[in-house]
Design an enzyme around this catalytic site. Structure first.
Site, PDB file in Angstrom:
ATOM      1  N   SER A 160       7.009  -5.396  -2.973  1.00  0.00           N
ATOM      2  CA  SER A 160       7.603  -5.860  -4.241  1.00  0.00           C
ATOM      3  C   SER A 160       7.638  -4.734  -5.270  1.00  0.00           C
ATOM      4  O   SER A 160       8.576  -4.637  -6.067  1.00  0.00           O
ATOM      5  CB  SER A 160       6.816  -7.040  -4.802  1.00  0.00           C
ATOM      6  OG  SER A 160       6.941  -8.150  -3.952  1.00  0.00           O
ATOM      7  N   ARG A 163      10.186  -1.951  -4.223  1.00  0.00           N
ATOM      8  CA  ARG A 163      11.559  -2.341  -4.565  1.00  0.00           C
ATOM      9  C   ARG A 163      11.886  -2.088  -6.035  1.00  0.00           C
ATOM     10  O   ARG A 163      13.040  -2.161  -6.442  1.00  0.00           O
ATOM     11  CB  ARG A 163      11.786  -3.801  -4.219  1.00  0.00           C
ATOM     12  CG  ARG A 163      11.734  -4.028  -2.720  1.00  0.00           C
ATOM     13  CD  ARG A 163      11.700  -5.470  -2.339  1.00  0.00           C
ATOM     14  NE  ARG A 163      11.264  -5.588  -0.953  1.00  0.00           N
ATOM     15  CZ  ARG A 163      11.453  -6.640  -0.198  1.00  0.00           C
ATOM     16  NH1 ARG A 163      12.083  -7.694  -0.674  1.00  0.00           N
ATOM     17  NH2 ARG A 163      11.018  -6.655   1.036  1.00  0.00           N
ATOM     18  N   THR A 223      -8.931   5.050  -4.587  1.00  0.00           N
ATOM     19  CA  THR A 223      -8.062   5.834  -5.463  1.00  0.00           C
ATOM     20  C   THR A 223      -6.631   5.686  -4.966  1.00  0.00           C
ATOM     21  O   THR A 223      -6.371   5.747  -3.765  1.00  0.00           O
ATOM     22  CB  THR A 223      -8.489   7.312  -5.483  1.00  0.00           C
ATOM     23  OG1 THR A 223      -9.777   7.397  -6.121  1.00  0.00           O
ATOM     24  CG2 THR A 223      -7.495   8.168  -6.256  1.00  0.00           C
ATOM     25  N   LEU A 224      -5.717   5.477  -5.900  1.00  0.00           N
ATOM     26  CA  LEU A 224      -4.308   5.240  -5.591  1.00  0.00           C
ATOM     27  C   LEU A 224      -3.466   6.387  -6.121  1.00  0.00           C
ATOM     28  O   LEU A 224      -3.588   6.762  -7.291  1.00  0.00           O
ATOM     29  CB  LEU A 224      -3.842   3.931  -6.240  1.00  0.00           C
ATOM     30  CG  LEU A 224      -4.693   2.700  -5.930  1.00  0.00           C
ATOM     31  CD1 LEU A 224      -4.290   1.543  -6.839  1.00  0.00           C
ATOM     32  CD2 LEU A 224      -4.562   2.332  -4.472  1.00  0.00           C
ATOM     33  N   GLU A 225      -2.627   6.961  -5.269  1.00  0.00           N
ATOM     34  CA  GLU A 225      -1.683   7.999  -5.692  1.00  0.00           C
ATOM     35  C   GLU A 225      -0.352   7.315  -5.947  1.00  0.00           C
ATOM     36  O   GLU A 225       0.211   6.716  -5.032  1.00  0.00           O
ATOM     37  CB  GLU A 225      -1.542   9.055  -4.597  1.00  0.00           C
ATOM     38  CG  GLU A 225      -2.847   9.721  -4.203  1.00  0.00           C
ATOM     39  CD  GLU A 225      -3.233   9.435  -2.755  1.00  0.00           C
ATOM     40  OE1 GLU A 225      -2.337   9.171  -1.925  1.00  0.00           O
ATOM     41  OE2 GLU A 225      -4.428   9.466  -2.461  1.00  0.00           O
ATOM     42  N   GLN A 262      -2.186  -3.666  -0.832  1.00  0.00           N
ATOM     43  CA  GLN A 262      -2.832  -4.597   0.094  1.00  0.00           C
ATOM     44  C   GLN A 262      -3.723  -3.831   1.053  1.00  0.00           C
ATOM     45  O   GLN A 262      -3.427  -2.702   1.421  1.00  0.00           O
ATOM     46  CB  GLN A 262      -1.804  -5.429   0.835  1.00  0.00           C
ATOM     47  CG  GLN A 262      -0.711  -4.669   1.486  1.00  0.00           C
ATOM     48  CD  GLN A 262       0.466  -5.555   1.848  1.00  0.00           C
ATOM     49  OE1 GLN A 262       0.443  -6.763   1.713  1.00  0.00           O
ATOM     50  NE2 GLN A 262       1.532  -4.937   2.322  1.00  0.00           N
TER      51      GLN A 262
END
Length: 192
Positions: free
Chosen positions: A95, A98, A119-121, A138
């Protein structure tokens, strides 16, 4: 073999920990993790893999923050996870993809035994507004086949904050002074 949402819930408190946990975020074969209210942005013109890079923190207010193309944003999950005997993998939600927001394009294959926040890039292809506590990614869990060390690498283990790259350690850089956060607000306030 990937665990179903039902299996994830059955294994909570045993070989899977997700804290905090909300059953409404379970899907048929994953669990949605949420975004914390802080981001890191590097301050270097050229990022150097052989040394720590300076960064600054951004707060995501309740009314949201617009991310800009051409900038790498590092965030983290609210949830602390812990996994034993399974391989956790996180990926961005379709989602958000998009909307042109992409997470962890290099992949996020966790180690069996990993514990901590993730940690998110993040980067986007056009300006996109995000919010604190949005369901950002997720997590899935995979069975391990064969023998292995059984524990995660210590490099990012027990993380409770956003972790900038530690690649410089692999290249032999001595990082005894790793505090590279730029405190512009403190500097401005201390000079009348």
């Amino acid at each position: 073999m990937i665990l179903s949402g039902q299996d994830i819930q059955k294994r909570l408190g045993q070989d899977i920990v997700i804290d905090p946990f909300d059953a409404s975020r379970l899907s048929p074969n994953s669990y949605n993790l949420t975004l914390h209210d802080e981001l890191l942005v590097y301050e270097e013109v050229v990022l150097d893999a052989a040394s720590p890079n300076r960064y600054r923190r951004l707060h995501i207010p309740d009314e949201g923050l617009t991310l800009q193309p051409g900038t790498l944003y590092l965030g983290r999950t609210v949830e602390h996870t812990e996994t034993h005997g399974l391989v956790p993998i996180i990926q961005g939600r379709s989602s958000l993809g998009r909307l042109g927001l992409f997470l962890n394009p290099g992949g996020s294959l966790g180690h069996a035994g990993y514990r901590g926040t993730w940690t998110l890039e993040m980067h986007c292809v056009q300006p996109v507004r995000i919010y604190p506590h949005i369901q950002i990614c997720q997590i899935t869990y995979w069975q391990v086949s064969g023998d292995g060390p059984g524990n995660a690498s210590e490099k990012y283990q027990n993380s409770h904050d956003i972790q900038p790259s530690l690649m410089h350690r692999e290249l032999g850089f001595d990082d005894r002074d790793t505090q590279l956060e730029l405190g512009f607000d403190e500097t401005i306030q201390s000079h009348p």
